[in-house]
Design an enzyme around this catalytic site. Sequence first.
Site, short mmCIF file in Angstrom:
data_model
loop_
_atom_site.label_atom_id
_atom_site.label_comp_id
_atom_site.label_asym_id
_atom_site.label_seq_id
_atom_site.Cartn_x
_atom_site.Cartn_y
_atom_site.Cartn_z
N ASN A 189 0.82 -1.21 -0.01
CA ASN A 189 0.01 0.07 0.04
C ASN A 189 0.95 1.39 0.08
O ASN A 189 0.40 2.25 -0.35
CB ASN A 189 -1.11 -0.28 1.22
CG ASN A 189 -2.11 -0.84 1.13
OD1 ASN A 189 -2.90 -0.46 0.22
ND2 ASN A 189 -2.28 -1.80 1.93
N HIS A 212 11.94 -1.12 3.50
CA HIS A 212 11.37 -0.13 2.25
C HIS A 212 12.55 0.81 1.93
O HIS A 212 12.75 1.43 3.02
CB HIS A 212 9.95 0.66 2.53
CG HIS A 212 8.82 -0.52 2.81
ND1 HIS A 212 8.43 -1.17 1.82
CD2 HIS A 212 8.29 -0.60 4.05
CE1 HIS A 212 7.42 -1.97 2.32
NE2 HIS A 212 7.23 -1.60 3.67
#
Length: 271
Positions: A192, A222
């Site tokens: 997301n 990330h």
Amino acid sequence: MLRIGVIGCGTIGTSICRAVDDGMIEAELVAVYDRHTEGVEKLKSSLKNCRPETLEVMEMSRQIDLLVECASQEAVYEMIPVALAAHCDVMIMSVGALADDKLHRTIEKLAKDNNCKVYLPSGAIVGLDGLKSAAVEEIYSVTLTTQKPPGGLAGAPFVIRNDIDLDKITGKTVLFEGPASEAVSAFPANVNVAASLSLAGIGFDKTKVRIVANPALTRNIHEITVEGAFGEFTTRVENIPSPANPRSSFLAPLSAIATLKKIVNPFQIGT
């Protein structure tokens, strides 16, 4: 006091409700809902101070100021337009649903027509404030590289569709490389954050995503690189997976709680 309702009683929904219950968020928890009734009852029984009702979205939206979606991309399609039509602000955690341009435009129009706000927390990444600032001028590229332990990618449509045996991955392996528009449907429970980056920056088709399975990891990583007229920046976050849901990072519910605290706080910090 802000009256909120929560859709989805999983890891993130439970964390939000308990933050309200503990007084961390100055709000009233009016109602909760989940299609899995056992999850609703488990959540409600764990609360010490709040006594939310169990209400479906139509009735819930009549009694609250802000609907918090923590359920799924399907819930965004089904429930967010209903809440906005009822003049209710919304917070969306399943941001990947907004890769559907038609849905995105529908939600944006409903929000404008009904004088509502749509909140999209940062989730499990850092750097959205810098990206939003950079987007005032031209951005040349945005790249997200996500690395997770193979088990954290279990159940992803891309993994199932390509019959990938995650248990047989013994080394760092790139599973996916492509635009965010494809990544959010290929790994809906995992990236997301790619949708948030796309909305804040240069769009779903231009934002590049790499998904890497790495059995050497115990954390979700990330890494974001942005290049533009401002210069270049790179951010990297190593997230501890949520104990209750390894597909999600512990930072994601903290981001949701921080967003709610910001909404009710008159003192605003950051872009």
